[in-house]
Design a protein around this motif. Structure first.
Motif: not given
Length: 430
Positions: A51, A53, A69, A72, A74-77, A132, A234-235, A240
């Motif tokens: 992750n 985020t 943002y 959130v 979906d969390s970013l990776h 993002g 944030l997505s 995703s």
């Protein structure tokens, strides 16, 4: 000081930068020839995701100045796949960000070198989400385009990247490798030319470890712009959702997505945006892969080759109109000097080529990889704007005007270099 100049439309074959790139290709040819015939073992691979985020809201990146943002979605990776053989170890890295900026790539390279990881090469790409986060670019241009440079945030991305590489490396085992391409033309459109040609394929690399774990690397040409530009979430956008849907399948343990030849291509979305529509879009994209994942044939391979070459360029020519551009000194003062490259991984009969651009899917059919199965990815650690067919250089569209930075023949030039590069890679045996 004069800040505008006429556009130079001299053929690229006459330019010094073209000859410099040909010299780099000759050097690559010699390097590959000198390493041929070395005994190799079965390629191994391992994978991991971490992750990235931010712990607190930071600037969104993708639709201009939108501010921080607000939530959130979906969390970013960062997702890492480490390939290794007797001769090579390569970390393939994709980020759920808009691009991999040179400042971020440099920080990651430095950290990997400093940590003395047993990884020789890094191959960068990104999903190209327009929702993002930024704050990973230095200088005045970085402030304008990405909200500046947040050293604590960059340090966090670097740490998570190192952890992902380390975990992927530790999980390696011999893998069978397969490739398939699924035509999904109903989900992508040409946004540069109405009704123009498209690259319709969801391209997939399947990796099967000896223990049974299965990973997929997927690319598609539609921009990750399914989200409405007004959203402050944030997505990672539809990539995703695609990863989530695929990883819910019991036959798939890990999925990594990378932007393909996304220049000139957008997703088809009808009506007002909703997350339900985005999920349905990803479900439709995933469907042919889910139905056929078990039938993708795989085999062991002993061939793993990584290479990159500098992609030399002339002076930047940011267009003001059909005949005039911003002078190069002003462009460089804002965005800095650019040092792009073409990168590649040969994995058995599969060739992945990384570009430093929004490389247009309209150019895909001009690429040749002989007998190899070709996958093009974008955003490989540098960025030179949009690379589109020369015939559309005069279009009054932002891809051809504000974002086409290096003159009327960049599309032909990069495509020629990629074809020469792919020929050397496909002919090499190691």
């Amino acid at each position: 000081m004069i800040s505008i100049a006429p556009i130079d439309d001299s053929p690229y074959q006459e330019q010094a930068y073209y000859k410099a790139t040909l010299g780099a290709l000759d050097s690559l040819k010699n390097a590959l020839a000198s390493s041929e015939g070395t005994q190799a073992d079965t390629v191994q691979a391992g994978w991991s995701a971490k992750n990235i985020t931010p712990r607190e809201p930071v600037s969104l990146m993708g639709y201009g100045w939108k501010g921080e943002y607000e939530r959130v979605h979906d969390s970013l990776h960062v997702r890492a796949v480490v390939f290794s053989s007797q001769q090579e170890t390569v970390a393939w890295l994709t980020y759920e960000l808009m691009i991999v900026h040179p400042d971020l790539a440099d920080a990651i390279r430095y950290a990997v070198d400093t940590a003395q990881f047993p990884v020789q090469h890094l191959y960068f790409t990104a999903v190209h989400t327009h929702n993002g986060f930024g704050e990973w670019a230095r200088g005045f241009g970085g402030k304008l385009t990405a909200g500046g440079y947040n050293s604590a945030l960059v340090d966090y991305i670097v740490k998570q990247t190192l952890d992902a590489i380390q975990e992927a490396y530790a999980s390696r085992s011999p893998v069978k490798v397969g490739y398939e391409a699924f035509a999904v033309p109903e989900l992508v459109r040409n946004r540069l030319v109405k009704g123009g040609e498209i690259d319709p394929y969801l391209r997939v690399i399947k990796l099967e470890q000896e223990g049974g774990n299965t990973a997929l690397i997927c690319t598609y040409a539609a921009h990750a712009t399914f989200l409405n530009s007004k959203r402050m979430d944030l997505s990672a956008d539809y990539p995703s959702a695609l990863v989530e849907i695929l990883e819910q399948n019991t036959a798939i343990d890990f999925v990594a997505y990378a932007a393909g030849a996304v220049g000139s291509h957008s997703p088809i979305r009808k009506g007002e945006f909703t997350y339900e529509k985005m999920h349905a879009y990803a479900q439709q994209l995933a469907q042919p892969l889910i139905q056929n994942v078990d039938s993708i044939e795989t085999e062991f391979t002993a061939q793993l080759i990584y290479a990159d070459i500098p992609f030399h360029l002339g002076k930047p020519q940011l267009k003001l109109n059909d005949n005039w551009s911003v002078r190069s000194w002003l462009f460089n003062a804002v965005l800095g000097e650019l040092y792009p490259q073409i990168s590649g991984i040969k994995l058995g009969n599969i060739l992945m080529m990384g570009t430093p651009a929004d490389y247009s899917g309209m150019l895909y059919e001009q690429l040749s990889a002989e007998e190899a199965q070709l996958i093009v990815t974008s955003f490989n650690g540098s960025y030179i704007g949009y690379v589109i067919p020369d015939s559309h250089y005069g279009e009054k569209h932002r891809e051809a005007r504000e974002m086409n930075w290096f003159g009327p023949y960049t599309g032909s030039y990069m495509t020629e270099v990629m074809n020469r590069f792919s020929q050397l890679m496909t002919e090499a045996t190691r």
